[in-house]
Motif scaffolding. Structure first.
Motif, short mmCIF file in Angstrom:
data_model
loop_
_atom_site.label_atom_id
_atom_site.label_comp_id
_atom_site.label_asym_id
_atom_site.label_seq_id
_atom_site.Cartn_x
_atom_site.Cartn_y
_atom_site.Cartn_z
N MET A 14 0.83 -1.20 0.00
CA MET A 14 0.00 0.00 0.00
C MET A 14 0.86 1.26 0.00
O MET A 14 0.56 2.23 -0.67
N SER A 15 1.99 1.19 0.74
CA SER A 15 2.79 2.41 0.87
C SER A 15 3.31 2.87 -0.50
O SER A 15 3.35 4.06 -0.77
N TRP A 16 3.66 1.91 -1.35
CA TRP A 16 4.20 2.31 -2.65
C TRP A 16 3.11 2.84 -3.57
O TRP A 16 3.38 3.67 -4.43
N THR A 17 1.87 2.35 -3.39
CA THR A 17 0.77 2.89 -4.18
C THR A 17 0.67 4.39 -3.98
O THR A 17 0.35 5.14 -4.89
N LEU A 18 0.96 4.83 -2.74
CA LEU A 18 0.88 6.26 -2.45
C LEU A 18 2.15 7.01 -2.82
O LEU A 18 2.09 8.16 -3.24
N ALA A 19 3.30 6.35 -2.66
CA ALA A 19 4.56 7.08 -2.86
C ALA A 19 4.91 7.21 -4.35
O ALA A 19 5.44 8.23 -4.77
N LEU A 20 4.60 6.17 -5.13
CA LEU A 20 5.06 6.19 -6.53
C LEU A 20 4.47 7.32 -7.38
O LEU A 20 5.18 7.90 -8.19
N PRO A 21 3.16 7.67 -7.21
CA PRO A 21 2.68 8.79 -8.02
C PRO A 21 3.47 10.07 -7.80
O PRO A 21 3.52 10.93 -8.68
N ILE A 22 4.10 10.23 -6.62
CA ILE A 22 4.93 11.41 -6.40
C ILE A 22 6.32 11.20 -6.99
O ILE A 22 6.90 12.11 -7.59
N LEU A 23 6.86 9.98 -6.80
CA LEU A 23 8.26 9.75 -7.18
C LEU A 23 8.45 9.70 -8.70
O LEU A 23 9.45 10.19 -9.21
N VAL A 24 7.46 9.12 -9.40
CA VAL A 24 7.65 8.93 -10.85
C VAL A 24 7.87 10.25 -11.60
O VAL A 24 8.78 10.35 -12.43
N PRO A 25 7.07 11.32 -11.32
CA PRO A 25 7.37 12.57 -12.03
C PRO A 25 8.79 13.08 -11.79
O PRO A 25 9.42 13.65 -12.70
N PHE A 26 9.32 12.85 -10.58
CA PHE A 26 10.68 13.33 -10.31
C PHE A 26 11.72 12.50 -11.06
O PHE A 26 12.71 13.04 -11.55
N VAL A 27 11.49 11.18 -11.11
CA VAL A 27 12.40 10.34 -11.90
C VAL A 27 12.36 10.80 -13.36
O VAL A 27 13.41 10.98 -14.01
N THR A 28 11.13 11.02 -13.87
CA THR A 28 10.99 11.50 -15.24
C THR A 28 11.70 12.82 -15.43
O THR A 28 12.39 13.05 -16.44
N ALA A 29 11.54 13.71 -14.44
CA ALA A 29 12.17 15.03 -14.54
C ALA A 29 13.68 14.89 -14.64
O ALA A 29 14.32 15.53 -15.48
N ALA A 30 14.26 14.01 -13.79
CA ALA A 30 15.72 13.85 -13.81
C ALA A 30 16.17 13.32 -15.16
O ALA A 30 17.13 13.84 -15.75
N LEU A 31 15.45 12.31 -15.68
CA LEU A 31 15.82 11.75 -16.99
C LEU A 31 15.68 12.79 -18.09
O LEU A 31 16.59 12.97 -18.91
N ALA A 32 14.55 13.48 -18.09
CA ALA A 32 14.30 14.45 -19.16
C ALA A 32 15.33 15.56 -19.11
O ALA A 32 15.77 16.08 -20.14
N PHE A 33 15.75 15.92 -17.89
CA PHE A 33 16.71 17.02 -17.79
C PHE A 33 18.10 16.58 -18.24
O PHE A 33 18.81 17.33 -18.90
N LEU A 34 18.48 15.34 -17.86
CA LEU A 34 19.81 14.86 -18.25
C LEU A 34 19.91 14.71 -19.77
O LEU A 34 20.98 14.87 -20.34
#
Lengths: 120, 133, 500
Positions: free
Chosen positions: C1-21
Motif C-alpha cells: 500500500m505504501s508504494w501505491t501512495l509514494a510512486l505517483p509522487i516519485l515517478v514525475p521526479f524520476v521522469t524530470a531527472a531523466l528528461a533534464f539529463l
C-alpha cells in the motif's frame, strides 16, 4: 526571552512592510528577506526557547546528561531557511533581468503585461 | 578584477574546501554534518574560484554543467528512496548492506544525492548571477 | 500500500531527472510523455485502492504518525491526483508540438515534470509542513517555467507572480509554525483534535485566518487575485494551460482540506468570511473578464470567477454544497486547461491572441470551433455538459440554506460567463479575419497537428462524458464530500497506523 524574540520579530516585520511598500523592486526584495527572517524567528520562539543540550545521542546511543532542546522547530527552520534562500536567489536573478529589460525597478511603471487604457 | 593574492590563495583554498566538504559529508552520518552542509562547503570552494579567476574558468574546472550535477544528485536521492521497492520495505526506508566489513547504506547514497544537488543548485545560481552582472 | 501512495509522487521526479539529463537530445519530450503515461497508470491504481478501502495512508520510512511524514489519499486526494496525471499527460503531449528546441534545451520538460510532482505531492501529503515543502517545489518550478524563453512581457508578469506568491508562502510558513507552537503537532489528522481541544480558541481563529490569506493568495480569491490576470497571459501557452488547470486549484484544495479537517471550531466566523469572499470572487472575476479583449486574459479572469464557485461550496459546508464544490473543482480543471490549449492553437493559426485582430476560425477551422464550444458551454453551465451539473448543485445547495442572494450571484456569474464566451466566439471564430486570412488547421504539419489536437479532443470528450453520465461522478463526489465533512475515517486511517 520569548518576549524579546517576539519584539524583535515584530520590529523586523515592521521594517519589512515599510520596505515592501516603497515601490522599488529591490527594496521589496530586501523587505521580503527581512519578513522571512521575522517569520523564522517567530517559529523558533513558538517551539519554546530552552537551554537544552543538542538533541544528539552520544557514543553507543547514550542520552545527553540533561534536558534536550526541541529539534523539530530547528528542522523546520533549516528547511524554511534553505527554501527561502533558493527563492530569494531566484527573485534576485529575476530582478536583475527585469532591470536589464526595463531599465528601472519601479513597480508602478511595470505595466507591460497590463497596459493602461489607450497606450497599447 | 584580477588579484594575484586571491588567485594564488584560491588555488590552495579550493582543495582544502573540497576535502573538508567530503569529511563533513561522511561525518554527517553519526555527528553534526551531512550532505547539505558538505555541499555548501564544496560550492563555496568553486565560488571562490569563480571570484578569483572568472566564471568561465570555474566552469572549466568543474568539467560538468552544474545543472547536470544537481540533477544527478536528485537521481541519487531518488534511487536511494526507490531501493526499498524491490526489497519490499517502506518508501525511503534505510537499506543496509555490508561489503568487506564496511557497512554501507542507502542513507549514505541519499546524503551524497543531497550533496550533489546542493553543489549543483548553488553553483547554477552563483554562476548565473555572476555572468549576468 | 505504501508504494501505491509514494510512486505517483516519485515517478514525475524520476521522469524530470531523466528528461533534464537528456535535454539536449531530440527525444526529451517523449520521456516526459512516457513518464506522464506511467503517472496516469499509477494514479488510476491509487484511485482503485481508495475506492476499495475508503481512505489509504502510509508513513514514510515507517516512522509512526504523528511523528513521521504521512502520505494519505481520500476520495478528494485520489481524484485530484488522477486529474493532475490527466492534465500532465495532455499538456506533455501538446507541448511536444509547441515547445521549441531552445526551451527544451533549457530544461522545459524536466521542469514541467517537477511541477507535476510538486502538485501531486501537495495532494497526497497529510502533514502541514510537508504541504509547505510541496508548495515550494511547485512554486520554484513554476517560476522558472514562467520566465523560460521569456520575452519582456513574461518578465513583467513573473515579477508580480513571484513577489505575491512569496508573500503567501511566508504567511503559510508563519501560520504552520504558530500552529506547531500552539498544538505541538503538524500532522493534519492529529491537528483536528489538538486544535479543538486548545484552550484559546480565539488564537486558533487567528491562525485559521492566516491560513486563509496564505492559501487564498494562491487560490486567487477576492481581494487577493491581482497577480493572476497580470501573469497568466504572458508565458508559453502550454505553461499557462497547466497553471490555469492546476496551480490555483492547489490553493483551493488546501483551503478545502484545512477548513474541513482542521479549523472547523468557529464556522460562524471563518466560513461566513469564506462565503463573502466566494461571492465577491465570482463577481469580480466575471466582470473583469467582460472588460478584456484578449483571449487568454478573458480566460484568466474566468479562472478567478470559477474559483469563487469552489470556495462557495466550501463556505456553505453542507454535504450537498461541499459535494458541489468538489465536483466543480474536478470538472473545472479539465475545462480550463482545455480552453487554454485551444487558445494556443488559435494563436498559432491566427498569429495573435488579441480578439480584435483575429477572426475567421469558424470558416477555416470548423473542427477547432466545435472543440471550443464544448468547454466554453461547459464553463458557462449549459446542460448537458459537466459545468451544468456543478452549477446546478451549488445553486440548489445555497437555496436549501435560504441563501437566495448567493444563488442569485452564482446564476448571474453564469450568465455573464456566457457573455464572455460569446465574445470570444464572435470575435475569434465567427467574424471574418480582418486581414482576410484563412487560417486552416491543415496549415500545421500533420504530426504537430495531431499532437496539438488529440489532447484537446480527449479533454473535450471527458467534459461531454461527465455531462452525459453524471451519475458515477456525482456519487463519487458525494462520498468525497461525506469524507470531508466527517473525517473520522481519515483520522483513524492516518493515526491508526498502516491498516490495510
Amino acid at each position: 526571552m520569548e518576549t524579546v524574540v517576539a519584539l524583535l520579530s515584530g520590529l523586523l516585520t515592521a521594517a519589512a512592510v515599510w520596505l515592501m511598500l516603497s515601490g522599488n523592486l529591490l527594496r521589496f526584495l530586501f523587505g521580503l528577506l527581512l519578513l522571512s527572517n521575522a517569520v523564522n524567528l517567530a517559529i523558533f520562539a513558538a517551539g519554546r526557547l530552552t537551554e537544552g543540550a543538542p538533541p544528539l545521542l552520544g557514543a553507543d546511543g547514550a542520552l545527553p546528561g540533561h534536558e534536550m532542546a526541541n529539534s523539530l522547530p530547528q528542522a523546520l527552520l533549516l528547511t524554511a531557511i534553505v527554501i527561502g534562500f533558493g527563492l530569494f536567489a531566484f527573485a534576485l536573478g529575476l530582478t536583475i533581468r527585469a532591470y536589464r529589460s526595463f531599465g528601472h525597478l519601479e513597480i508602478d511603471r511595470m505595466r507591460l503585461a497590463e497596459p493602461e487604457e489607450g497606450e497599447k | 578584477m584580477k588579484s594575484l593574492i586571491l588567485t594564488t590563495g584560491a588555488r590552495l583554498l579550493i582543495a582544502l574546501f573540497l576535502v573538508f566538504s567530503l569529511y563533513v559529508l561522511l561525518r554527517g552520518h553519526n555527528a553534526p554534518g551531512g550532505g547539505f552542509i558538505g555541499g555548501l562547503i564544496a560550492a563555496c570552494g568553486f565560488a571562490i574560484h569563480a571570484f578569483a579567476s572568472g566564471v568561465a574558468e570555474a566552469r572549466r574546472a568543474l568539467h560538468v554543467d552544474p545543472r547536470t550535477i544537481g540533477t544527478l544528485g536528485l537521481a541519487c536521492a531518488l534511487i536511494a528512496g526507490l531501493m526499498a521497492l524491490p526489497l519490499g520495505a517502506e518508501p525511503f526506508a534505510g537499506i543496509w548492506g555490508e561489503i568487506a566489513d564496511y557497512k554501507i547504506s542507502s542513507v549514505l547514497l541519499f546524503d551524497i544525492g543531497v550533496y550533489l544537488a546542493v553543489v549543483g543548485g548553488i553553483l547554477t545560481l552563483i554562476f548565473a548571477l555572476e555572468e549576468t552582472l | 500500500m505504501s508504494w501505491t501512495l509514494a510512486l505517483p509522487i516519485l515517478v514525475p521526479f524520476v521522469t524530470a531527472a531523466l528528461a533534464f539529463l537528456l535535454r539536449n537530445r531530440r527525444g526529451s519530450g517523449w520521456i516526459s510523455v512516457a513518464g506522464a503515461v506511467v503517472s496516469l497508470v499509477l494514479a488510476i491504481r491509487l484511485l482503485l485502492a481508495v475506492l476499495e478501502h475508503g481512505v489509504v495512508a502510509t508513513q514514510m520510512s515507517a516512522w509512526a504518525a504523528p511523528f513521521g511524514i504521512t502520505l494519505v489519499a481520500d476520495y478528494l486526494g485520489a481524484a485530484m491526483v488522477l486529474i493532475t496525471a490527466i492534465i500532465g499527460l495532455a499538456v506533455a503531449v501538446w507541448a511536444m508540438a509547441e515547445v521549441g528546441q531552445t526551451s527544451a534545451r533549457l530544461g522545459w520538460h524536466g521542469l514541467f515534470q517537477t511541477l507535476i510532482g510538486g502538485v501531486t505531492g501537495a495532494f497526497l501529503t497529510g502533514d502541514l509542513f510537508n504541504l509547505y515543502v510541496w508548495f515550494e517545489v511547485l512554486l520554484i518550478s513554476s517560476f522558472v517555467l514562467l520566465v523560460i524563453g521569456g520575452r519582456k512581457k513574461a518578465i513583467d508578469g513573473a515579477v508580480k507572480y513571484v513577489t505575491l506568491n512569496l508573500i503567501s508562502t511566508v504567511l503559510f510558513l508563519c501560520a504552520a509554525g504558530l500552529t506547531y507552537g500552539a498544538t505541538g503537532t503538524l500532522n493534519m489528522a492529529d491537528l483536528r483534535a489538538a486544535v479543538s481541544a486548545h484552550p484559546d480558541q480565539g488564537l486558533m481563529t487567528v491562525i485559521a485566518m492566516m491560513f486563509m490569506i496564505g492559501f487564498g493568495l494562491k487560490a486567487a480569491v477576492f481581494p487577493l487575485f491581482f497577480w493572476l490576470p497580470a501573469s497568466y497571459h504572458t508565458p508559453h501557452y502550454a505553461v499557462s494551460a497547466v497553471f490555469a488547470g492546476l496551480l490555483t486549484k492547489v490553493g483551493v484544495y488546501a483551503l478545502i482540506r484545512v477548513f474541513t479537517l482542521i479549523f472547523v471550531g468557529d464556522q460562524g466566523y471563518t466560513h461566513e468570511i469564506l462565503l463573502w469572499v466566494a461571492c465577491l470572487t465570482m463577481l469580480t472575476g466575471v466582470l473583469g473578464a467582460a472588460a478584456q479583449s484578449d483571449f487568454r486574459k478573458i480566460l484568466s479572469f474566468h479562472i478567478i470567477s470559477q474559483i469563487g464557485y469552489m470556495v462557495l461550496g466550501l463556505a456553505l459546508m453542507t454535504p450537498l454544497a461541499v459535494m458541489g464544490g468538489v465536483f466543480y473543482l474536478l470538472h473545472h480543471i479539465i475545462v480550463k486547461a482545455n480552453l487554454f490549449l485551444i487558445a494556443g492553437v488559435s494563436r498559432r493559426l491566427t498569429g495573435s491572441s488579441d480578439l480584435y485582430v483575429i477572426g475567421g476560425l469558424y470558416r477555416s477551422a470548423p473542427l477547432l470551433a466545435a472543440l471550443f464550444l464544448i468547454p466554453a458551454f461547459s464553463l458557462a453551465g449549459f446542460p448537458p455538459l459537466s459545468g451544468f451539473w456543478a452549477k446546478y448543485v451549488l445553486v440548489k445547495a445555497s437555496l436549501d440554506l435560504g441563501q437566495g442572494l448567493v444563488a442569485f450571484v452564482a446564476l448571474l456569474t453564469g450568465l455573464l460567463t456566457i457573455y464572455s464566451m460569446t465574445k470570444i466566439w464572435a470575435e475569434a471564430f465567427w467574424k471574418a479575419h480582418p486581414d482576410q486570412r484563412q487560417p486552416a488547421l491543415s496549415a500545421i504539419p500533420t504530426r504537430a497537428r495531431w499532437l496539438l489536437l488529440s489532447p484537446i479532443i480527449a479533454l473535450a470528450a471527458m467534459t461531454v462524458l461527465i455531462g452525459l453520465i453524471p451519475e458515477p461522478f456525482v456519487t463519487f463526489a458525494t462520498t468525497g464530500a461525506e469524507q470531508l465533512l466527517d473525517p473520522s475515517a481519515y483520522i483513524a486511517t492516518v493515526l491508526g497506523g498502516d491498516a490495510p
